[in-house]
Design a protein around this motif. Structure first.
Motif, PDB file in Angstrom:
ATOM      1  N   GLN A  26      76.404   7.307   9.633  1.00  0.00           N
ATOM      2  CA  GLN A  26      76.856   8.018  10.670  1.00  0.00           C
ATOM      3  C   GLN A  26      75.238   8.946  11.163  1.00  0.00           C
ATOM      4  OE1 GLN A  26      80.093  10.093   8.978  1.00  0.00           O
ATOM      5  NE2 GLN A  26      81.381   9.817  10.792  1.00  0.00           N
ATOM      6  N   GLU A  67      73.265   6.430  12.670  1.00  0.00           N
ATOM      7  CA  GLU A  67      73.600   6.166  14.135  1.00  0.00           C
ATOM      8  C   GLU A  67      73.485   7.209  14.889  1.00  0.00           C
ATOM      9  OE1 GLU A  67      77.884   5.360  16.449  1.00  0.00           O
ATOM     10  OE2 GLU A  67      77.875   5.956  14.291  1.00  0.00           O
ATOM     11  N   TRP A  68      73.410   8.353  14.510  1.00  0.00           N
ATOM     12  CA  TRP A  68      72.915   9.654  15.281  1.00  0.00           C
ATOM     13  C   TRP A  68      71.327   9.453  15.820  1.00  0.00           C
ATOM     14  CZ3 TRP A  68      75.495  13.870  17.033  1.00  0.00           C
ATOM     15  CH2 TRP A  68      74.545  15.075  17.718  1.00  0.00           C
ATOM     16  N   GLU A  94      69.695   6.883  16.152  1.00  0.00           N
ATOM     17  CA  GLU A  94      69.370   5.841  16.951  1.00  0.00           C
ATOM     18  C   GLU A  94      69.706   5.942  18.207  1.00  0.00           C
ATOM     19  OE1 GLU A  94      71.259   2.720  14.617  1.00  0.00           O
ATOM     20  OE2 GLU A  94      69.456   2.830  12.970  1.00  0.00           O
ATOM     21  N   ARG A  95      70.474   7.091  18.363  1.00  0.00           N
ATOM     22  CA  ARG A  95      71.094   7.150  19.976  1.00  0.00           C
ATOM     23  C   ARG A  95      70.006   7.671  20.916  1.00  0.00           C
ATOM     24  NH1 ARG A  95      76.550  10.425  19.010  1.00  0.00           N
ATOM     25  NH2 ARG A  95      77.847   8.876  17.731  1.00  0.00           N
ATOM     26  N   PRO A  96      69.928   7.213  22.163  1.00  0.00           N
ATOM     27  CA  PRO A  96      69.134   7.925  22.930  1.00  0.00           C
ATOM     28  C   PRO A  96      69.250   9.317  23.230  1.00  0.00           C
ATOM     29  CG  PRO A  96      69.991   5.925  24.004  1.00  0.00           C
ATOM     30  CD  PRO A  96      70.817   6.278  22.472  1.00  0.00           C
ATOM     31  N   HIS A 130      68.766  11.772  21.159  1.00  0.00           N
ATOM     32  CA  HIS A 130      69.283  12.314  20.023  1.00  0.00           C
ATOM     33  C   HIS A 130      67.988  12.352  19.166  1.00  0.00           C
ATOM     34  CE1 HIS A 130      73.030  11.740  21.635  1.00  0.00           C
ATOM     35  NE2 HIS A 130      73.758  12.088  20.613  1.00  0.00           N
ATOM     36  N   ARG A 160      70.387  17.229  20.284  1.00  0.00           N
ATOM     37  CA  ARG A 160      70.762  16.295  21.414  1.00  0.00           C
ATOM     38  C   ARG A 160      70.341  16.714  22.687  1.00  0.00           C
ATOM     39  NH1 ARG A 160      76.017  16.457  24.118  1.00  0.00           N
ATOM     40  NH2 ARG A 160      76.569  17.747  22.437  1.00  0.00           N
ATOM     41  N   ALA A 182      72.566  11.960  26.243  1.00  0.00           N
ATOM     42  CA  ALA A 182      73.224  11.048  25.433  1.00  0.00           C
ATOM     43  C   ALA A 182      74.352  10.377  25.952  1.00  0.00           C
ATOM     44  CB  ALA A 182      73.975  12.219  24.384  1.00  0.00           C
TER      45      ALA A 182
END
Length: 647
Positions: free
Chosen positions: A507, A510-511, A513-515, A517, A540, A647
């Motif tokens: 998790q 994943e966080w 790697e998010r645009p 973030h 974010r 996000a």
């Protein structure tokens, strides 16, 4: 009467919280009978702690009848744990023991039990709104043998096992890719009722090898998926827990015995406790009768039982167990009613000692009450008492500590030293998801902390102390090797944890790697040494607003301006990247209330609450006059490339 004599006389005196108290179950039954059990749920852990282990299943049956909503109405401070329970065969019998095991740790089970045999469909389906983020999937021997026709050969079992493992692998992958949280599987015992249907010994050996390959494949699922834990049942059956009861297995389709389910429930509760960040960090040990035999003040260093003779070897073996825990980051300390000099001479010079003086971060050998010594150790280490485990052979001392310091986990060992290690390891107090470099370096860092304490005592004001520390704070995105430590901080930190979100390694990755973030790791050092990775910020970007979704900082670096420097760096980053405001979120928990005003104290204004989490409070800073980092430290912040996408 001398102090040594008083100590001897009181070792087995009766005290509050007496262990193996059969009256505890009677009290629980009376509370249930009177309808008061839900209202008195916060008192349940102390009742269960006093209860003989053999009575826990009966206690679980009572507690499983409670309506969780009713418990939360009376005791909103109790942490509820929603768990989905599924499996190949009948799984409902695990609910009662799991309820009792979680209740022992002050947790409330909210179980959702799936229909019989629906586990593959349960694992493969898409995620649903507000479903439990923890799934227990119980596997049993019929998971394989249901696919084997009669008559059968070892090759038939091997083919069925390979096919079932491939199907399970696909189901686990789909469960994890759907973002459905932690999944707990188990290895499967091979029953004699199957091995001895084969009349030749060579075939039995080959079947054993096939079965071990199947279980190895299950265990490897945890290596491939960070959100999967596999409870190995072999150590439980290897210590004599029966795997199967023929009547319930045949008529109720309950393919694992009640005793094995009870043992499994204890292991599963340890997983839940680790997931909630309730792993213990400090092991405080008595000496006389615990680390060695006899009373040091009477027998002298040469007269204690240690290293020679059967009992002396047993005490030495217990010390090896403690040393193994210490080598993995568990902080070791001593609380002993003895004179300090003889204790240190024994620790340093006795030829039978496995543990030495330098293995302990604190040695309190004096004649103070044990609970006062534990408070002193906690203060000097800067840790909460709920991170402590206390081991003593005295019923009186254990009872008194349990009564005065209920947040401390108390392990009472008896007069048989061969049983000390099993008693200490029974509850997995120090279990965690992944051992990190920070864990391995913990003891050295806390020894360094003692030097800081001495420096603090030698300086005049606290500000002078801070200025003399020479603190350096570095903020950077974590690399792949640091994701485990960031995850661990979210799982184990409770005090400065502003949104109390528990994240597994996957998790965290994943966080990041998010645009839009950012995960920012906080590292700190000072003149005495490197603190290592001590905190994390989860940011974010939402159009012109930078949101601080969570902020976590290790308790061992509180009140040194590091948290202020981190916030100053975030405000500067927001301003430099064109944001017009920064928002922060605070979600109260039983342990983070001291920081409820953190954002307000740093120029943020309250803007409202979260409709989905009414207790959460939102704050906003308009960046008009952001405060700089404290002048007594040096700040080096680089948040990485700016990505302005929402996000």
């Amino acid at each position: 009467m001398t102090q040594h004599a008083q100590h001897t006389e009181r070792r087995d005196a009766v005290a509050p919280g007496t262990w193996d108290d059969p009256g505890a179950l009677h009290t629980l039954r009376e509370l249930h009978r009177s309808g008061a059990l839900a209202a008195e749920y916060p008192a349940v852990p102390s009742l269960l702690a006093r209860m003989p282990r053999s009575q826990l299943p009966a206690a679980g049956q009572l507690l499983a009848r409670l309506d969780p909503k009713e418990v939360r109405r009376h005791a909103p401070e109790v942490t509820a744990v929603p768990v989905a329970v599924t499996g190949h065969s009948t799984v409902a019998p695990v609910v009662a023991p799991l309820t009792a095991e979680l209740a022992r740790h002050g947790l409330l089970l909210e179980a959702a039990v799936a229909p019989y045999g629906s586990y593959l469909e349960d694992l493969m389906r898409p995620a649903r709104a507000e479903e439990p983020q923890l799934t227990l999937c119980l596997l049993d021997p019929q998971t394989v043998f249901d696919d084997v026709t009669t008559p059968w050969r070892v090759a038939d079992v091997a083919a069925a096992a390979r096919a079932r493992l491939a199907l399970l692998g696909s189901a686990v992958r789909m469960h994890q890719e759907a973002g459905r949280g932690l999944l707990v599987l188990n290895t499967v015992p091979l029953l004699r009722r199957f091995t001895h249907q084969l009349v030749d010994l060579r075939s039995r050996s080959r079947l054993g090898a096939v079965w071990r390959d199947f279980n190895t494949g299950l265990l490897e699922l945890a290596e491939r998926h960070p959100g999967v834990v596999v409870v190995d049942l072999d150590p439980l059956t290897g210590e004599g827990v029966p795997a199967y009861e023929p009547r319930t297995g045949q008529y109720a389709r309950a393919r694992l015995s009640d005793l094995l389910l009870a043992a499994y429930a204890r292991e599963a509760a340890h997983v839940v406790r680790a997931r909630l960040g309730r792993t213990r960090k400090v092991l405080v040990l008595d000496l006389d009768g615990t680390l060695w035999g006899g009373i040091l003040g009477e027998a002298g260093p040469d007269g204690v039982e240690l290293g020679s003779g059967l009992r002396g070897e047993a005490f030495q073996e217990f010390q090896r167990t403690v040393a193994q825990l210490g080598s993995q980051g568990v902080l070791l300390a001593v609380s002993s009613k003895n004179d300090d000099g003889p204790v240190r001479r024994t620790l340093s010079g006795h030829p039978g000692m496995v543990l030495r003086e330098d293995d302990f971060v604190r040695i309190n050998a004096n004649w103070k009450a044990k609970h006062d010594n534990l408070r002193d150790i906690a203060t000097r280490l800067g840790l909460g008492l709920d991170s402590f485990v206390f081991v003593d052979d005295s019923l009186f001392e254990c009872g008194l500590v349990a009564d005065r310091l209920p947040e401390v986990a108390v392990v009472r060992v008896d007069a048989e030293p061969a049983l000390h290690a099993p008693a200490l390891l029974a509850d997995g107090w120090f279990d965690l998801f992944e051992l990190t470099e920070a864990d391995l370096e913990r003891a050295g860092r806390y020894r360094t902390e003692a030097l800081r304490q001495e420096f603090r005592e030698d300086t005049g004001s606290y500000q002078e102390y801070l200025e003399g520390l020479g603190i350096e704070v570095v903020l950077r995105p974590p690399d792949d090797t640091e994701l485990g430590r960031v995850s661990q901080l979210t799982l184990r930190t409770n005090q400065f944890h502003l949104a109390t979100e528990r994240l597994q390694v996957a998790q965290v990755a994943e966080w990041s790697e998010r645009p839009g973030h950012h995960v920012i790791a906080v590292r700190a050092r000072d003149r005495f040494g490197d603190h290592g990775l001590v905190g994390a910020l989860f940011l974010r970007r939402d159009h012109e607003t930078l949101r601080i979704d969570n902020f976590v900082l290790s308790c061992r670096v509180f009140s040194r301006g590091i948290e202020d420097a981190c916030l100053a760096a975030v405000l500067a980053f927001a301003r430099d990247t064109g944001a017009t405001a920064v928002t922060g979120r605070y979600l109260p928990s039983p342990r983070n209330t001291a920081f409820a005003s953190f954002y307000a104290d740093h120029g943020f204004a309250v803007t409202g609450t979260d409709p989905d989490a009414p207790d959460a409070v939102f704050f906003r800073h308009d960046l008009a006059a952001p405060a700089p980092a404290p002048a007594h430290l040096r700040l080096d912040a680089a948040f990485g490339p700016f990505d302005g996408d929402r996000a």
